[in-house]
Enzyme design. Structure first.
Site, mmCIF file in Angstrom:
data_model
loop_
_atom_site.group_PDB
_atom_site.id
_atom_site.type_symbol
_atom_site.label_atom_id
_atom_site.label_comp_id
_atom_site.label_asym_id
_atom_site.label_seq_id
_atom_site.Cartn_x
_atom_site.Cartn_y
_atom_site.Cartn_z
ATOM 1 N N PRO A 183 17.654 -36.576 25.824
ATOM 2 C CA PRO A 183 18.185 -37.940 25.698
ATOM 3 C C PRO A 183 17.756 -38.793 26.889
ATOM 4 C CG PRO A 183 19.874 -36.330 25.208
ATOM 5 C CD PRO A 183 18.719 -35.567 25.780
ATOM 6 N N CYS A 184 17.469 -40.048 26.621
ATOM 7 C CA CYS A 184 16.985 -40.962 27.652
ATOM 8 C C CYS A 184 18.177 -41.604 28.356
ATOM 9 C CB CYS A 184 16.097 -42.039 27.022
ATOM 10 S SG CYS A 184 15.473 -43.255 28.157
#
Length: 438
Positions: A146-147
């Site tokens: 996940p960013c």
């Protein structure tokens, strides 16, 4: 060859060229492109006449059929992080990778993985609690981390700067296992996330770990036998000590674009129509309103009184809100799947029936095999599928990664042979597969 063998309509051409249908129409009027009429009188565009566009030329000159034949020169071991329901994992498995471990924290997704692949080693739980040192020497690591935003004030954009983020855990796994190659995948928005600072930090960390990053590339799933307009950013890293042996090319484009009909009906993608399955339903009034939405349409295609009823206060606000009351069309790729096809802002209605797509229809659009079962409540199944990497995109990317590891492996073996008997070894180039000694 008939002019119509590689002819497509304006909607599909717009998808291929990443422009609007209006732009296609303007190009035709200006003479930039030329339409032909099929036997029913509909306008079509022959790909052979569009080779001034680089992406069309790549499709026509594609080595896809050769790349399908790529096989590993030996078993390549892999670990997948943030595995979800297994879309990427299944694609990589088809390419030839042998997973020794997969990590995922969501219990329903873990049950999905166990149900379908009882022999897989599923590490359920928080990635922060996993010691990856026992896997040191693995060939390959993949994961869609996940960013998250990083903190930059007074920092040097190094490994420790990312602590507390899931990218830090992805980087830690690489540091502890030292794979020859890794793949990170993410949304295309990572390229500009936090004005490019996030990607700059990632680049710095990868360099600190002793890896070289191939220039990241956004892959459009429609070019890889996926009937969906999904885009994913791919980051490929190669360990510096094997970089001199490495040969990497991005996967070739498929010469055919698949559409929603290919996903849900018997044909080239699946041998039979999509099986029946569970799915969410609309309330009665909403289903009635959807009767007035045409294929490919959305709320603005409704009569004004129904627009006002459906949108309520949002009717007077700005913005297109193109996901609302959205119906898919048979003859174009699906819009990117969301985690909920019945949610008002992200609806994905069946092209003919007045209901959301079912779970199995969702899975087909993501190119999961029909025997891949999903665990948990319906809402979780939709979420697992909506968050997945399309299987066929993972398969295409996997073949390029297998070819990369083949090039590294073969050249390392040649180097060993040269050391043992330098005068007897003759290096013979064999394309993506490699070398032999005389």
């Amino acid at each position: 060859m008939s002019s119509f063998e590689h002819a497509i309509d304006a909607d599909l051409l717009a998808d291929i060229l990443s422009v609007s249908k209006t732009t296609v129409s303007q190009w035709e009027k200006s003479g930039k492109i030329t339409a032909i009429l099929d036997t029913t009188g509909h306008k079509r565009y022959a790909l052979e006449s569009l080779q001034s566009f680089d992406v069309v030329r790549q499709m026509l000159e594609s080595t896809w059929n050769q790349e399908i034949l790529i096989k590993p020169v030996r078993p390549f071991s892999s670990i997948e992080l943030f595995a979800g329901a297994g879309g990427l994992a299944v694609g990589l498995e088809k390419a030839g990778f042998q997973a020794v471990a997969l990590n995922e924290w969501d219990k329903h997704a873990c049950n999905t993985l166990r149900t379908n692949r009882p022999h897989w080693n599923i590490l359920e739980g928080d990635i922060q609690q996993i010691d990856f040192k026992i896997f040191k020497g693995i060939d390959f690591i993949s994961g869609g981390f996940p960013c998250q935003a990083f903190s930059y004030a007074g920092k040097q954009l190094g490994f420790e700067d990312t602590r507390g983020t899931l990218f830090f855990e992805f980087a830690r796994a690489i540091k502890e296992t030292q794979p020859k190659v890794f793949l990170g995948e993410n949304v295309r928005g990572l390229l500009e996330h936090d004005q490019g600072k996030t990607l700059a930090t990632i680049r710095a960390v990868i360099a600190d770990l002793g890896y070289s990053l191939i220039e990241p590339k956004v892959l459009k799933a429609i070019f890889y036998q996926v009937p969906q307009k999904r885009e994913r950013l791919m980051l490929v890293g190669i360990r510096n000590d094997v970089l001199k042996y490495a040969k990497f090319t991005w996967p070739a484009l498929c010469q055919r674009i698949f559409v929603l009909r290919d996903a849900l009906k018997a044909g080239a993608l699946y041998p039979q129509d999509v099986p029946d399955s569970v799915g969410q339903q609309y309330p009665a009034r909403k289903a009635e309103i959807f009767k007035f939405v045409p294929q490919g349409g959305y709320w603005r295609d409704l009569p004004d009184e129904l627009q006002r009823e459906y949108m309520q206060g949002s009717y007077f606000l700005g913005g297109g809100k193109t996901g609302m009351a959205r119906r898919l069309a048979w003859n174009t790729p699906s819009l990117t799947l969301t985690c909920s096809p019945a949610q008002k802002q992200t609806e994905r209605c069946h092209p003919e029936e007045h209901r959301p797509l079912t779970v199995r229809e969702y899975a087909r659009i993501q190119t999961f095999p029909d025997d891949w079962a999903f665990s948990g409540p319906i809402s979780s199944q939709y979420k697992q599928i909506g968050n997945a990497v399309p299987v066929n995109l993972g398969f295409a990317m996997g073949r390029s990664l297998i070819a990369l590891l083949n090039s590294i492996e073969s050249k390392i073996e040649v180097s060993k042979a040269e050391i043992k008997n330098p005068e007897a070894c003759e290096v013979v180039q064999l394309g993506l597969f490699d070398k032999k000694c005389a």
